[in-house]
Design a protein around this motif. Structure first.
Motif, PDB file in Angstrom:
ATOM      1  N   TYR A  29       3.256  13.194 -23.574  1.00 31.20           N
ATOM      2  CA  TYR A  29       4.036  12.595 -22.369  1.00 31.20           C
ATOM      3  C   TYR A  29       3.914  10.902 -22.585  1.00 31.20           C
ATOM      4  O   TYR A  29       2.888  10.434 -22.954  1.00 31.20           O
ATOM      5  N   ASP A  30       4.998  10.379 -22.399  1.00 29.43           N
ATOM      6  CA  ASP A  30       5.103   8.872 -22.267  1.00 29.43           C
ATOM      7  C   ASP A  30       4.395   8.425 -20.864  1.00 29.43           C
ATOM      8  O   ASP A  30       4.419   9.100 -19.846  1.00 29.43           O
ATOM      9  N   THR A  31       3.637   7.268 -21.070  1.00 27.35           N
ATOM     10  CA  THR A  31       3.274   6.557 -19.994  1.00 27.35           C
ATOM     11  C   THR A  31       4.300   6.322 -18.958  1.00 27.35           C
ATOM     12  O   THR A  31       4.229   6.440 -17.807  1.00 27.35           O
ATOM     13  N   ASP A  32       5.264   5.741 -19.352  1.00 24.36           N
ATOM     14  CA  ASP A  32       6.544   5.314 -18.415  1.00 24.36           C
ATOM     15  C   ASP A  32       7.476   6.674 -18.245  1.00 24.36           C
ATOM     16  O   ASP A  32       7.816   7.219 -19.230  1.00 24.36           O
ATOM     17  N   PRO A  33       7.831   7.068 -16.923  1.00 22.26           N
ATOM     18  CA  PRO A  33       8.813   8.038 -16.977  1.00 22.26           C
ATOM     19  C   PRO A  33      10.054   7.753 -17.575  1.00 22.26           C
ATOM     20  O   PRO A  33      10.550   6.691 -17.787  1.00 22.26           O
ATOM     21  N   LEU A  34      10.509   8.970 -18.387  1.00 25.08           N
ATOM     22  CA  LEU A  34      11.970   8.676 -18.719  1.00 25.08           C
ATOM     23  C   LEU A  34      12.910   8.322 -17.890  1.00 25.08           C
ATOM     24  O   LEU A  34      13.052   9.075 -16.568  1.00 25.08           O
ATOM     25  N   PRO A  35      14.040   7.715 -18.252  1.00 25.20           N
ATOM     26  CA  PRO A  35      15.143   7.509 -17.162  1.00 25.20           C
ATOM     27  C   PRO A  35      16.151   8.972 -16.976  1.00 25.20           C
ATOM     28  O   PRO A  35      16.135   9.667 -18.238  1.00 25.20           O
ATOM     29  N   PRO A  36      16.426   9.010 -15.954  1.00 29.35           N
ATOM     30  CA  PRO A  36      17.330  10.526 -15.524  1.00 29.35           C
ATOM     31  C   PRO A  36      18.833   9.988 -16.244  1.00 29.35           C
ATOM     32  O   PRO A  36      19.288   9.153 -16.389  1.00 29.35           O
ATOM     33  N   LEU A  37      19.188  11.204 -17.102  1.00 27.39           N
ATOM     34  CA  LEU A  37      20.446  11.182 -17.780  1.00 27.39           C
ATOM     35  C   LEU A  37      21.357  11.685 -17.083  1.00 27.39           C
ATOM     36  O   LEU A  37      22.660  11.761 -17.292  1.00 27.39           O
ATOM     37  N   GLY A  38      21.121  12.446 -15.852  1.00 33.67           N
ATOM     38  CA  GLY A  38      22.006  13.084 -15.010  1.00 33.67           C
ATOM     39  C   GLY A  38      21.216  14.020 -14.094  1.00 33.67           C
ATOM     40  O   GLY A  38      20.318  13.801 -13.940  1.00 33.67           O
ATOM     41  N   THR A  39      22.056  14.814 -13.555  1.00 36.49           N
ATOM     42  CA  THR A  39      21.857  15.710 -12.405  1.00 36.49           C
ATOM     43  C   THR A  39      21.984  17.199 -12.764  1.00 36.49           C
ATOM     44  O   THR A  39      22.872  17.469 -13.589  1.00 36.49           O
ATOM     45  N   CYS A  40      20.957  18.181 -12.236  1.00 35.79           N
ATOM     46  CA  CYS A  40      21.619  19.662 -12.587  1.00 35.79           C
ATOM     47  C   CYS A  40      21.434  20.562 -11.323  1.00 35.79           C
ATOM     48  O   CYS A  40      20.714  19.904 -10.226  1.00 35.79           O
ATOM     49  N   LYS A  41      22.120  21.690 -11.151  1.00 29.48           N
ATOM     50  CA  LYS A  41      22.126  22.495 -10.036  1.00 29.48           C
ATOM     51  C   LYS A  41      21.374  23.837 -10.820  1.00 29.48           C
ATOM     52  O   LYS A  41      21.870  24.381 -11.816  1.00 29.48           O
ATOM     53  N   ALA A  42      20.407  24.500  -9.851  1.00 32.44           N
ATOM     54  CA  ALA A  42      19.881  25.716 -10.325  1.00 32.44           C
ATOM     55  C   ALA A  42      20.757  26.819 -10.040  1.00 32.44           C
ATOM     56  O   ALA A  42      21.326  26.857  -8.838  1.00 32.44           O
ATOM     57  N   LEU A  43      21.226  27.649 -10.991  1.00 33.11           N
ATOM     58  CA  LEU A  43      22.181  28.641 -10.996  1.00 33.11           C
ATOM     59  C   LEU A  43      21.239  29.758 -10.615  1.00 33.11           C
ATOM     60  O   LEU A  43      21.767  30.741  -9.705  1.00 33.11           O
ATOM     61  N   TYR A  44      20.170  30.099 -10.915  1.00 33.52           N
ATOM     62  CA  TYR A  44      19.383  31.059 -10.646  1.00 33.52           C
ATOM     63  C   TYR A  44      17.960  30.736 -10.394  1.00 33.52           C
ATOM     64  O   TYR A  44      17.339  29.614 -10.820  1.00 33.52           O
ATOM     65  N   PRO A  45      17.068  31.332  -9.631  1.00 32.85           N
ATOM     66  CA  PRO A  45      15.674  30.996  -9.480  1.00 32.85           C
ATOM     67  C   PRO A  45      14.998  31.124 -10.808  1.00 32.85           C
ATOM     68  O   PRO A  45      14.990  32.129 -11.756  1.00 32.85           O
ATOM     69  N   PHE A  46      13.916  30.188 -10.954  1.00 33.49           N
ATOM     70  CA  PHE A  46      12.891  30.321 -12.248  1.00 33.49           C
ATOM     71  C   PHE A  46      11.655  29.800 -11.808  1.00 33.49           C
ATOM     72  O   PHE A  46      11.315  28.824 -10.982  1.00 33.49           O
ATOM     73  N   ASP A  47      10.648  30.504 -12.330  1.00 40.27           N
ATOM     74  CA  ASP A  47       9.207  30.396 -12.132  1.00 40.27           C
ATOM     75  C   ASP A  47       8.578  30.137 -13.261  1.00 40.27           C
ATOM     76  O   ASP A  47       8.046  31.090 -14.222  1.00 40.27           O
ATOM     77  N   GLY A  48       8.498  28.836 -13.816  1.00 39.61           N
ATOM     78  CA  GLY A  48       7.816  28.327 -15.052  1.00 39.61           C
ATOM     79  C   GLY A  48       6.943  27.309 -14.907  1.00 39.61           C
ATOM     80  O   GLY A  48       6.258  27.056 -14.089  1.00 39.61           O
ATOM     81  N   SER A  49       7.189  26.420 -15.902  1.00 39.64           N
ATOM     82  CA  SER A  49       6.271  25.013 -15.764  1.00 39.64           C
ATOM     83  C   SER A  49       6.693  24.119 -14.611  1.00 39.64           C
ATOM     84  O   SER A  49       6.072  23.668 -14.118  1.00 39.64           O
ATOM     85  N   ILE A  50       8.133  24.482 -14.393  1.00 37.86           N
ATOM     86  CA  ILE A  50       8.508  24.073 -13.134  1.00 37.86           C
ATOM     87  C   ILE A  50       9.275  24.820 -12.317  1.00 37.86           C
ATOM     88  O   ILE A  50      10.580  25.007 -12.520  1.00 37.86           O
ATOM     89  N   PRO A  51       8.795  25.447 -11.253  1.00 36.51           N
ATOM     90  CA  PRO A  51       9.664  26.342 -10.524  1.00 36.51           C
ATOM     91  C   PRO A  51      10.771  25.925  -9.858  1.00 36.51           C
ATOM     92  O   PRO A  51      10.752  24.687  -9.511  1.00 36.51           O
ATOM     93  N   MET A  52      11.925  26.431  -9.597  1.00 34.77           N
ATOM     94  CA  MET A  52      13.106  26.114  -9.156  1.00 34.77           C
ATOM     95  C   MET A  52      13.729  27.091  -8.352  1.00 34.77           C
ATOM     96  O   MET A  52      13.626  28.434  -8.799  1.00 34.77           O
TER      97      MET A  52
END
Length: 613
Positions: free
Chosen positions: A545-568
């Motif tokens: 991982y980079d020390t500085d956060p990466l700049p956002p490239l856009g947004t996304c909307k979850a179509l289905y629930p997911f439980d992984g490295s980042i649950p949504m």
């Protein structure tokens, strides 16, 4: 009593008319049986035709579902029954054809012969009867003439006696009466002789008629009738033999139907149902108890909601047919959204199928490719031999004409081998995923040893909502997805490197760390990759991982629930910080009040992205 014989000529000497009528009825009865056999043939043909149509109507139509059902023993047995039914129809046709060619044709020929013989015999009997009648008529005429001449002679004698006794008459008158008497007596004698002659001829003819000629005719008619009766007997027997000839074949058809029924294996079909519809998913875990007395009850509540949503999605994907494809992406985590679609509407890597079904399709695809490779190798060997023959004898052909085909064959072989390696790698992925699903305890241990620190460091900029560890069930679900993703990363990297090394047309200087090789930043930045010991996680975090956060490239909307490295949760909006590099994963970030909360990877097919201009 006299001796009773069986001769029509003796016993039925006076029954000419009845014999004629009886023989006619007998021939008509033979024709009646012939019509019966004709109608029987028509029924046999109709029965055979309907049997064939029945078997044809129930034959599999070649649809996809029918082809798949053919693997069941019950369906295979039914196909055998249809085949045997079709054979039965063929035997009924054989019966009808043999009845036509043997029985009906014989009846028609016999009937025609009997009618001709009867007509001839009846004509002969009629002629004999006419001759006898004519002779009897002549006798009757001779008798009448004799009676008339005799009476005239008597009268002439009486007149002569009267004239001779009468003295008043002249001698000339008396002489005239004497001459008349003599003439009449002579006529009477001639008539008597003719009558006697005709009587003798009539008696002789009558005796011959009733004892020789007419009995001979009756005996012919008797033989004709017996011939007709015997013929009917033979034809009935022959009709039965026609059917008995095919009886062994019909019996074998019925035995085949019995064997088909015995080939049905209910247990084997039950196992095939399992093999066809088994998804490979594990039943959902127990819903955790929500302890409201905890200080961090809000975080626990959110975790429980996410787990319940994912658990609900699991049940829907496992039990409901409509939600099945949505859940596939959870385990098939490296399925690319850029897959081509096959002719049957599935993805090229079958990633839209459940694990068990995908494994079967991959095995079938591998076997198909291996067969194609064997065919191409055989063609290549043949071309090599042909080229060697042409090189040894130029008169047979030019070796250069084979060289182009040989290169094309080598190109096809290389393409098939690459495709084979691709599907073998996908099969290994599915096997490893299935093994990880069936070993929940191992996944749980792996998560706590290798993934827990990485997950906490991944959210090191957050308010620490996950630092308490959350529920074990949520951690297990995350570690399951994470373990599968790590395994896929390693296998896909190795497979891609192997394919790049075998490719003769790759660009010079292509690095193993290029995005095409599967080792780009999106791959190496997977958290909790499990490399090194637990004490090395701080170093791994700095590497990934980079020390500085990466700049956002856009947004996304979850179509289905997911439980992984980042649950949504379904409908949740996240920031896109790294695009899909071709591995099917997109790096996203969850923000809370403008502060970095959590980063991780989610399946690209589970989100709908909107990029900034």
């Amino acid at each position: 009593m006299g001796t009773i014989t069986n001769s029509w000529g003796i016993e039925l000497w006076d029954q000419f008319g009845n014999i004629a009528a009886h023989t006619l009825k007998g021939i008509e009865f033979l024709d009646k049986y012939g019509n019966f056999v004709k109608d029987r043939c028509a029924i046999e043909f109709e029965y055979a035709s309907k049997l064939r149509r029945l078997a044809k109507n129930y034959q599999p139509k070649g649809k996809k579902g029918d082809d798949e059902d053919n693997e069941f023993t019950s369906h295979q047995a039914f196909k055998s029954v249809l085949k045997e039914t079709n054979d039965l129809a063929g035997q009924r046709e054989v019966v009808a054809e043999n009845l036509q060619s043997q029985v009906i044709a014989g009846i028609n020929l016999l009937s025609k012969t009997l009618r001709e013989e009867r007509k001839k015999s009846l004509q002969e009997g009629t002629d004999l009867q006419q001759n006898l009648t004519a002779q009897l008529a002549a006798l009757d005429r001779a008798k009448k003439n004799y009676e008339k001449a005799y009476r005239e002679a008597e009268k002439a004698v009486e007149n002569y006696q009267k004239a001779d006794a009468d003295f008043n008459l002249s001698r000339a008158e008396v002489e005239k009466q004497r001459h008349n008497m003599t003439f009449k007596c002579a006529q009477s004698d001639d008539a008597k002789n003719e009558y006697a002659n005709q009587l003798q001829k009539s008696n002789k003819l009558q005796y011959s008629h009733f004892h020789t000629s007419l009995p001979a005719v009756f005996n012919k008619l008797q033989e004709l009738d017996e011939k007709r009766t015997q013929g009917l007997k033979e034809f009935i027997k022959q009709a039965a033999e026609v059917e008995s000839q095919v009886a062994p074949i019909i019996a074998r058809c019925l035995e085949g139907i019995v064997r088909a029924s015995e080939s049905i294996k209910e247990k084997e079909d039950s196992i095939k149902v399992i093999e066809r519809y088994q998804s490979g998913f594990q039943p959902p875990n127990d819903i955790p108890f929500e302890d409201l007395s905890k200080a961090d009850n809000e975080s626990s509540h959110n975790s429980q909601i996410n787990y319940a949503m994912n658990n609900n999605a699991t049940m829907k994907g496992t039990i409901g047919g409509k939600g099945l494809k949505k859940r596939v992406g959870i385990f098939n985590i490296f399925s690319s959204n850029k897959n081509t679609i096959t002719a049957d509407g599935m993805k090229d890597d079958f990633s839209d199928l459940p694990p068990s079904q995908r494994r079967k399709k991959l095995i079938s695809r591998i076997q198909e490719i291996q067969q194609k490779i064997q065919q191409e190798q055989g063609a290549r060997d043949g071309l090599i031999k042909m080229k060697g023959v042409y090189e040894s004898n130029a008169l047979l052909g030019d070796p250069q004409t084979v060289q182009g085909e040989l290169k094309e064959c080598e190109h096809k072989l290389e393409k098939l081998k690459n495709e084979l390696r691709k599907y073998q790698i996908l099969l290994e992925e599915v096997k490893s995923q299935t093994a990880s699903q069936h070993s929940p305890q191992t996944n749980r241990n792996t998560h706590h040893q290798n993934g827990s620190h990485g997950n906490h460091r991944m959210s090191r900029h957050s308010n620490g909502s996950n630092e308490d560890g959350g529920d074990d069930a949520v951690d297990d679900a995350r570690s399951l997805s994470r373990s599968a993703s790590e395994n896929n990363v390693n296998q896909q990297n190795g497979a891609q490197n192997g394919l790049n090394n075998n490719n003769e047309n790759n660009n010079n200087g292509s690095s193993s760390a290029s995005p095409e090789s599967g080792l780009g930043t999106s791959h190496s930045s997977l958290p909790g990759s499990g490399q090194g010991s637990t004490n090395d996680h701080h170093i791994n975090d700095d590497m990934y991982y980079d020390t500085d956060p990466l700049p956002p490239l856009g947004t996304c909307k979850a179509l289905y629930p997911f439980d992984g490295s980042i649950p949504m949760a379904e409908g949740e909006e996240l920031h896109v910080i790294e695009l899909d590099q071709g591995d099917g994963w997109t790096r996203v970030r969850r923000m809370a009040n403008g502060n970095l909360m959590e980063e991780g990877f989610v399946p690209t097919s589970y989100i709908e992205s909107t990029l900034y201009a």
